[in-house]
Write a protein that holds these residues in place. Structure first.
Motif, PDB file in Angstrom:
ATOM      1  N   HIS A  19       0.959  -1.343  -0.125  1.00  0.00           N
ATOM      2  CA  HIS A  19      -0.006   0.159  -0.106  1.00  0.00           C
ATOM      3  C   HIS A  19       0.669   1.251  -0.174  1.00  0.00           C
ATOM      4  O   HIS A  19       2.118   1.279  -0.298  1.00  0.00           O
ATOM      5  CB  HIS A  19      -1.066   0.083   1.410  1.00  0.00           C
ATOM      6  CG  HIS A  19      -1.702  -1.167   1.384  1.00  0.00           C
ATOM      7  ND1 HIS A  19      -2.776  -1.405   0.317  1.00  0.00           N
ATOM      8  CD2 HIS A  19      -1.931  -2.208   2.173  1.00  0.00           C
ATOM      9  CE1 HIS A  19      -3.557  -2.462   0.548  1.00  0.00           C
ATOM     10  NE2 HIS A  19      -3.058  -2.932   1.561  1.00  0.00           N
ATOM     11  N   ARG A  20       0.316   2.315   0.272  1.00  0.00           N
ATOM     12  CA  ARG A  20       0.880   3.661   0.214  1.00  0.00           C
ATOM     13  C   ARG A  20       1.561   3.871  -1.039  1.00  0.00           C
ATOM     14  O   ARG A  20       2.734   4.363  -1.230  1.00  0.00           O
ATOM     15  CB  ARG A  20       1.891   3.803   1.278  1.00  0.00           C
ATOM     16  CG  ARG A  20       1.548   3.690   2.898  1.00  0.00           C
ATOM     17  CD  ARG A  20       2.532   4.111   3.749  1.00  0.00           C
ATOM     18  NE  ARG A  20       2.190   3.945   5.162  1.00  0.00           N
ATOM     19  CZ  ARG A  20       2.841   3.515   6.007  1.00  0.00           C
ATOM     20  NH1 ARG A  20       4.077   2.871   6.029  1.00  0.00           N
ATOM     21  NH2 ARG A  20       2.364   3.383   7.278  1.00  0.00           N
ATOM     22  N   LEU A  21       0.715   4.065  -1.987  1.00  0.00           N
ATOM     23  CA  LEU A  21       1.363   4.299  -3.626  1.00  0.00           C
ATOM     24  C   LEU A  21       0.804   5.723  -3.783  1.00  0.00           C
ATOM     25  O   LEU A  21      -0.106   6.280  -3.461  1.00  0.00           O
ATOM     26  CB  LEU A  21       0.482   3.317  -4.598  1.00  0.00           C
ATOM     27  CG  LEU A  21       0.858   1.624  -4.248  1.00  0.00           C
ATOM     28  CD1 LEU A  21      -0.140   0.975  -5.107  1.00  0.00           C
ATOM     29  CD2 LEU A  21       2.252   1.413  -4.256  1.00  0.00           C
ATOM     30  N   ASN A  48      -3.249   5.312   1.203  1.00  0.00           N
ATOM     31  CA  ASN A  48      -3.157   4.023   1.809  1.00  0.00           C
ATOM     32  C   ASN A  48      -4.217   3.353   2.366  1.00  0.00           C
ATOM     33  O   ASN A  48      -4.842   3.441   3.472  1.00  0.00           O
ATOM     34  CB  ASN A  48      -2.383   4.446   3.223  1.00  0.00           C
ATOM     35  CG  ASN A  48      -1.632   3.214   4.000  1.00  0.00           C
ATOM     36  OD1 ASN A  48      -1.750   1.993   3.413  1.00  0.00           O
ATOM     37  ND2 ASN A  48      -1.143   3.592   5.265  1.00  0.00           N
ATOM     38  N   PRO A  49      -4.710   2.468   1.528  1.00  0.00           N
ATOM     39  CA  PRO A  49      -6.281   1.748   1.683  1.00  0.00           C
ATOM     40  C   PRO A  49      -5.806   0.837   2.693  1.00  0.00           C
ATOM     41  O   PRO A  49      -4.889  -0.055   2.701  1.00  0.00           O
ATOM     42  CB  PRO A  49      -6.265   1.209   0.196  1.00  0.00           C
ATOM     43  CG  PRO A  49      -5.024   1.067  -0.443  1.00  0.00           C
ATOM     44  CD  PRO A  49      -4.275   2.132  -0.115  1.00  0.00           C
ATOM     45  N   GLN A  50      -6.829   0.852   3.734  1.00  0.00           N
ATOM     46  CA  GLN A  50      -6.680  -0.068   4.934  1.00  0.00           C
ATOM     47  C   GLN A  50      -7.143  -1.584   4.670  1.00  0.00           C
ATOM     48  O   GLN A  50      -6.484  -2.593   4.952  1.00  0.00           O
ATOM     49  CB  GLN A  50      -7.354   0.472   6.080  1.00  0.00           C
ATOM     50  CG  GLN A  50      -6.629   1.787   6.571  1.00  0.00           C
ATOM     51  CD  GLN A  50      -5.149   1.535   6.988  1.00  0.00           C
ATOM     52  OE1 GLN A  50      -4.999   0.783   7.575  1.00  0.00           O
ATOM     53  NE2 GLN A  50      -4.427   2.651   6.465  1.00  0.00           N
ATOM     54  N   ASN A  51      -8.290  -1.620   3.914  1.00  0.00           N
ATOM     55  CA  ASN A  51      -9.040  -2.672   3.969  1.00  0.00           C
ATOM     56  C   ASN A  51      -9.210  -3.218   2.342  1.00  0.00           C
ATOM     57  O   ASN A  51     -10.096  -4.107   2.249  1.00  0.00           O
ATOM     58  CB  ASN A  51     -10.373  -2.810   4.624  1.00  0.00           C
ATOM     59  CG  ASN A  51     -10.214  -2.632   6.132  1.00  0.00           C
ATOM     60  OD1 ASN A  51      -9.304  -3.030   6.632  1.00  0.00           O
ATOM     61  ND2 ASN A  51     -11.090  -1.763   6.594  1.00  0.00           N
ATOM     62  N   GLU A  53      -7.484  -3.702  -1.636  1.00  0.00           N
ATOM     63  CA  GLU A  53      -6.158  -3.736  -2.464  1.00  0.00           C
ATOM     64  C   GLU A  53      -6.186  -2.637  -3.751  1.00  0.00           C
ATOM     65  O   GLU A  53      -5.410  -2.661  -4.411  1.00  0.00           O
ATOM     66  CB  GLU A  53      -6.022  -5.163  -3.081  1.00  0.00           C
ATOM     67  CG  GLU A  53      -6.006  -6.265  -2.225  1.00  0.00           C
ATOM     68  CD  GLU A  53      -4.858  -6.095  -1.302  1.00  0.00           C
ATOM     69  OE1 GLU A  53      -3.642  -6.016  -1.855  1.00  0.00           O
ATOM     70  OE2 GLU A  53      -5.033  -6.512  -0.308  1.00  0.00           O
ATOM     71  N   PHE A  54      -7.110  -1.494  -3.710  1.00  0.00           N
ATOM     72  CA  PHE A  54      -6.966  -0.443  -4.557  1.00  0.00           C
ATOM     73  C   PHE A  54      -6.782   0.667  -4.074  1.00  0.00           C
ATOM     74  O   PHE A  54      -7.264   1.247  -3.137  1.00  0.00           O
ATOM     75  CB  PHE A  54      -8.605  -0.606  -5.560  1.00  0.00           C
ATOM     76  CG  PHE A  54      -8.597   0.257  -6.266  1.00  0.00           C
ATOM     77  CD1 PHE A  54      -8.463  -0.112  -7.592  1.00  0.00           C
ATOM     78  CD2 PHE A  54      -9.157   1.700  -6.268  1.00  0.00           C
ATOM     79  CE1 PHE A  54      -8.454   0.752  -8.815  1.00  0.00           C
ATOM     80  CE2 PHE A  54      -9.278   2.490  -7.362  1.00  0.00           C
ATOM     81  CZ  PHE A  54      -8.800   2.028  -8.716  1.00  0.00           C
ATOM     82  N   ALA A  55      -5.611   1.254  -4.549  1.00  0.00           N
ATOM     83  CA  ALA A  55      -5.141   2.690  -3.922  1.00  0.00           C
ATOM     84  C   ALA A  55      -5.964   3.710  -5.160  1.00  0.00           C
ATOM     85  O   ALA A  55      -5.831   3.563  -6.155  1.00  0.00           O
ATOM     86  CB  ALA A  55      -3.653   2.720  -4.351  1.00  0.00           C
ATOM     87  N   ALA A  56      -6.856   4.257  -4.334  1.00  0.00           N
ATOM     88  CA  ALA A  56      -7.699   5.634  -5.056  1.00  0.00           C
ATOM     89  C   ALA A  56      -6.858   6.804  -5.190  1.00  0.00           C
ATOM     90  O   ALA A  56      -6.410   7.380  -4.356  1.00  0.00           O
ATOM     91  CB  ALA A  56      -8.950   5.688  -4.379  1.00  0.00           C
ATOM     92  N   PHE A  57      -6.909   7.346  -6.668  1.00  0.00           N
ATOM     93  CA  PHE A  57      -6.230   8.451  -6.964  1.00  0.00           C
ATOM     94  C   PHE A  57      -7.157   9.583  -7.155  1.00  0.00           C
ATOM     95  O   PHE A  57      -7.145  10.737  -6.724  1.00  0.00           O
ATOM     96  CB  PHE A  57      -4.997   8.325  -8.044  1.00  0.00           C
ATOM     97  CG  PHE A  57      -4.066   7.511  -7.569  1.00  0.00           C
ATOM     98  CD1 PHE A  57      -3.346   7.421  -6.501  1.00  0.00           C
ATOM     99  CD2 PHE A  57      -3.472   6.785  -8.546  1.00  0.00           C
ATOM    100  CE1 PHE A  57      -2.439   6.540  -6.241  1.00  0.00           C
ATOM    101  CE2 PHE A  57      -2.515   5.892  -8.560  1.00  0.00           C
ATOM    102  CZ  PHE A  57      -1.851   5.613  -7.184  1.00  0.00           C
ATOM    103  N   CYS A  58      -8.183   9.251  -8.038  1.00  0.00           N
ATOM    104  CA  CYS A  58      -9.035  10.527  -8.486  1.00  0.00           C
ATOM    105  C   CYS A  58      -8.686  11.654  -8.893  1.00  0.00           C
ATOM    106  O   CYS A  58      -9.132  12.655  -8.566  1.00  0.00           O
ATOM    107  CB  CYS A  58     -10.035  10.580  -7.327  1.00  0.00           C
ATOM    108  SG  CYS A  58     -11.173   8.859  -7.030  1.00  0.00           S
ATOM    109  N   HIS A  59      -7.325  11.731  -9.608  1.00  0.00           N
ATOM    110  CA  HIS A  59      -6.303  12.701  -9.943  1.00  0.00           C
ATOM    111  C   HIS A  59      -7.026  13.173 -11.513  1.00  0.00           C
ATOM    112  O   HIS A  59      -6.977  12.427 -12.394  1.00  0.00           O
ATOM    113  CB  HIS A  59      -4.942  12.365 -10.053  1.00  0.00           C
ATOM    114  CG  HIS A  59      -4.265  13.543 -10.051  1.00  0.00           C
ATOM    115  ND1 HIS A  59      -3.955  14.587  -9.413  1.00  0.00           N
ATOM    116  CD2 HIS A  59      -3.426  14.148 -11.377  1.00  0.00           C
ATOM    117  CE1 HIS A  59      -3.064  15.360 -10.028  1.00  0.00           C
ATOM    118  NE2 HIS A  59      -3.083  15.130 -11.233  1.00  0.00           N
ATOM    119  N   PRO A  60      -7.580  14.479 -11.621  1.00  0.00           N
ATOM    120  CA  PRO A  60      -7.841  14.914 -12.964  1.00  0.00           C
ATOM    121  C   PRO A  60      -6.939  15.159 -13.945  1.00  0.00           C
ATOM    122  O   PRO A  60      -5.666  15.164 -13.665  1.00  0.00           O
ATOM    123  CB  PRO A  60      -8.843  16.225 -12.529  1.00  0.00           C
ATOM    124  CG  PRO A  60      -7.717  16.604 -11.314  1.00  0.00           C
ATOM    125  CD  PRO A  60      -7.535  15.342 -10.492  1.00  0.00           C
TER     126      PRO A  60
END
Length: 175
Positions: A19-21, A48-51, A53-60
């Motif tokens: 995590h922490r990507l 850093n997702p806790q539960n 496996e997907f690191a969300a960025f939502c970066h435009p």
């Protein structure tokens, strides 16, 4: 001149070993392409997702290009970095994908890879961290010498992109 609008977002990353990507990204286009508006590179926040496996960025992503030809169609290139518990940033993976050439909404998955090092470098990576890095980042999206690299597959970067084409019919280009 024909125009291309690319509007969307880097939604996140999946299937990475930790995590922490965060993601450093850029759009590279050929010499016949001129950036009219928008930023052609950027960086996301650390997720850093806790539960899950997907690191969300939502970066435009919002770009507007003008072009005289189709050669050098834009490519999205990414670098995935890991921010460890000690505050260090280490490179996890590289990847690139061509921006879709048809108008409309697109779900894009960018497969990533990391360069393999020598036995000594791999051993150091295991105990100390870090990863071999490319001396020339253009190798990510240019096919010049990339075939010579020994790599390991990593995770995926996900993006939602909307492509708008304008004035292509005036120049005899069917989309």
């Amino acid at each position: 001149m024909a125009e291309v609008h690319i509007i969307g977002q880097l939604t996140g990353a999946s299937e990475f070993p930790d995590h922490r990507l965060f993601c450093k990204w850029g759009i590279h286009a050929g010499g016949a392409w001129k950036l009219i508006a928008g930023s052609k590179d950027g960086q996301t926040q650390v997720d850093n997702p806790q539960n899950e496996e997907f690191a969300a960025f939502c970066h435009p992503i919002d770009l507007h290009y003008a072009t005289k030809g189709l050669q050098g169609w834009p490519r999205l290139h990414v670098q995935i970095w890991h921010h460890d518990a000690f505050g260090r940033n280490e490179l996890y993976a590289y990847g690139f994908v061509h921006i879709p050439s048809s108008p409309g909404p697109h779900e894009v998955e960018c497969m990533t890879w990391k360069p393999n090092g020598t036995f000594k470098e791999e051993l150091m990576q295991y105990f100390v961290g870090g990863c071999p890095q490319l001396k020339n980042p253009e190798l990510i999206y240019s096919g010049a010498d990339r075939y010579k690299l020994h790599t390991t597959a990593m995770g995926k970067v996900h993006a939602q992109l909307n492509v708008i084409l304008r004035n292509f019919d005036k120049f005899g280009i069917e989309s």
